[in-house]
Enzyme design. Structure first.
Site, short mmCIF file in Angstrom:
data_model
loop_
_atom_site.label_atom_id
_atom_site.label_comp_id
_atom_site.label_asym_id
_atom_site.label_seq_id
_atom_site.Cartn_x
_atom_site.Cartn_y
_atom_site.Cartn_z
N CYS A 1 7.71 -0.31 1.52
CA CYS A 1 7.59 0.56 0.33
C CYS A 1 6.10 0.78 0.04
CB CYS A 1 8.25 -0.13 -0.86
SG CYS A 1 8.27 0.88 -2.36
N SER B 1 12.85 1.71 -13.27
CA SER B 1 12.16 0.43 -13.36
C SER B 1 10.98 0.61 -14.29
CB SER B 1 11.67 0.01 -11.97
OG SER B 1 12.79 -0.14 -11.13
N LEU B 2 11.18 0.27 -15.54
CA LEU B 2 10.11 0.49 -16.53
C LEU B 2 9.20 -0.73 -16.59
CD1 LEU B 2 9.39 2.83 -18.46
CD2 LEU B 2 10.41 1.48 -20.29
N HIS B 3 9.78 -1.89 -16.86
CA HIS B 3 9.09 -3.18 -16.77
C HIS B 3 7.95 -3.40 -17.75
CE1 HIS B 3 11.68 -3.58 -13.42
NE2 HIS B 3 10.87 -3.15 -12.47
N GLU C 1 17.32 -4.84 4.48
CA GLU C 1 18.27 -5.73 3.82
C GLU C 1 19.28 -4.94 3.02
OE1 GLU C 1 14.78 -8.81 2.37
OE2 GLU C 1 16.10 -7.87 0.91
N SER D 1 17.90 4.01 -8.26
CA SER D 1 16.86 3.39 -9.08
C SER D 1 15.49 3.84 -8.61
CB SER D 1 16.98 1.87 -8.95
OG SER D 1 15.94 1.24 -9.64
N CYS E 1 4.11 -2.19 -6.35
CA CYS E 1 4.27 -2.95 -7.60
C CYS E 1 3.83 -4.39 -7.35
CB CYS E 1 5.72 -2.93 -8.06
SG CYS E 1 6.33 -1.26 -8.36
N GLY F 1 12.39 -0.21 -0.80
CA GLY F 1 11.96 1.19 -0.74
C GLY F 1 12.08 1.93 -2.05
N GLU F 2 11.45 3.10 -2.10
CA GLU F 2 11.53 3.96 -3.28
C GLU F 2 12.37 5.19 -2.89
OE1 GLU F 2 11.00 4.20 -6.53
OE2 GLU F 2 11.63 6.28 -6.32
N CYS G 1 6.39 -7.29 -6.63
CA CYS G 1 7.48 -7.02 -5.69
C CYS G 1 7.10 -7.35 -4.25
CB CYS G 1 7.90 -5.56 -5.80
SG CYS G 1 9.22 -5.10 -4.67
N CYS H 1 24.21 -3.00 -2.58
CA CYS H 1 22.84 -2.57 -2.88
C CYS H 1 22.16 -2.21 -1.56
CB CYS H 1 22.11 -3.72 -3.57
SG CYS H 1 20.36 -3.41 -3.80
N CYS I 1 13.63 -8.78 -3.87
CA CYS I 1 13.73 -7.55 -3.08
C CYS I 1 12.77 -7.62 -1.89
CB CYS I 1 13.37 -6.42 -4.05
SG CYS I 1 13.13 -4.84 -3.36
#
Ligand code: SAH
Length: 339
Positions: free
Chosen positions: A108, A210-212, A88, A187, A112, A155-156, A115, A101, A329
């Site tokens: 991924c 991405s701390l969250h 995407e 990110s 998380c 993805g990371e 996600c 984006c 996402c």
């Protein structure tokens, strides 16, 4: 081989290795990126010998748009790769221009818990050609110039670090995509060794993290990566990045009801980042039917925001652009593949 799989330097080396001139690479790149000619036969300043070499060895592997979801300020595209995998990307229409984006992997592995992409395992990394392909495909489809890029799709990116490095080179090269370093943001969920490597590149590319969560107890519960790299280690790495680049880091913080949205969390977060060259972007969570987590209500988000503000933290609440889109996402891909 896919022509989009080369950085300029790599194309120069490849051509020289095969008996052609270094400057031929620039000629080809100008045809593609400036004149938007996707056919070697039409590159009239190249020798016949070079054209037939290119035709024999290289292809233009363009990505295919298979679905578009539209809303007022953003479009979401489902793109098909050569091997039929789908990814995407999202085009956002900001008042300062178009921002794209892009995804960095098919699926991924970071896992998380909130996600949609993490629910599904990584199938593979995207190639450089597929990273670049997303930008070319959407700008061609909409006939626009993209002004900025964020690597915040599926993805990371730091788990596909080498290709991301090469992507930075293609995006920022003024003969290629030609978007300034400051208009590109990567990110990461916090792969600490890669944050150091990224800092050592000393580019002007922006970093978002991405701390969250403001502490290990909560972060351990929602982000598997925190088992490997604790918050303290992430903060140390970010301090190093800031000392190297003097660039402000974006702290992404999804607001999840009853999990990380209390006033106490806000105070703890303020304490964690006070005095650092960082700013917080509060993200209202996009709910999905596959995951049992809820978005914090607006009052909670506002209260969280106010506490950060009163502690002199720079903070914004992410503007929602997606509206009716399958905005989470990975949601569009998951639906399309029935994953
Ligand atoms: N792996 C990278 C980049 C991809 S995710 C990273 O973790 O930063 C991009 C951002 O969207 C991350 O901050 C991620 O935590 C967030 N995100 C994931 N699912 C979401 C959802 N359903 N609603 C809102 N944000 C989400």
């Amino acid at each position: 081989m896919n022509i989009y799989d080369f950085t300029l330097t790599e194309l120069e080396e490849y051509l020289v290795k095969n008996g052609f001139k270094k400057y031929n690479a620039t000629q080809i790149i100008e045809w593609i990126y400036e004149k938007k000619v996707y056919d070697f036969n039409k590159m009239t300043n190249l020798s016949k010998k070079l054209i037939s070499f290119l035709n024999e060895n290289l292809v233009f592997e363009n990505l295919e748009v298979i679905e578009v979801e539209k809303s007022t300020l953003a479009n979401k595209y489902l793109l098909k790769l050569k091997d039929n995998n789908k990814i995407e990307c999202v085009l956002m229409n900001h008042d300062y221009g178009y921002s794209l984006c892009v995804s960095s992997q098919v699926g991924c592995n970071m896992g998380c818990s909130f996600c949609e992409s993490g629910r599904l395992k990584k199938v593979r990394d995207l190639t450089l050609g597929e990273l670049v392909g997303q930008v070319l495909c959407v700008s061609k489809y909409e006939n626009i110039r993209i002004d900025s890029i964020v690597v915040m799709g599926i993805g990371e990116p730091f788990d596909n670090f080498n290709n991301i490095k090469r992507f930075i080179s293609v995006v920022t090269n003024n003969k290629m995509i030609n978007i300034g370093q400051r208009h590109l943001t990567i990110s990461t969920c916090g792969l600490v060794p890669k944050i150091y490597e990224f800092a050592d590149l000393e580019t002007g590319v922006n970093l978002a993290i991405s701390l969250h969560a403001p502490n290990n107890e909560i972060r351990d519960k929602i982000m598997k990566v925190n088992h490997a790299y604790k918050i303290e280690k992430v903060m140390e790495a970010l301090d190093y990045y800031i000392s190297k680049t003097n660039r402000r880091v974006t702290i992404e913080y999804i607001m999840l009801e009853g999990i990380n949205d209390s006033d106490e969390c806000a105070r703890e977060l303020a304490k964690l980042i006070k005095g650092k060259l960082m700013y917080v972007n509060l993200i209202p969570y996009n709910e999905t039917s596959n995951i049992d987590m809820k978005r914090s209500n607006l009052f909670k988000i506002k209260s969280f925001y106010d506490i950060l503000k009163s502690n002199n933290i720079n903070v914004t609440i992410r503007k929602e652009m997606g509206g009716n889109l399958s905005a989470a996402c990975g949601q569009l891909r998951a639906n399309a593949e029935r994953l």
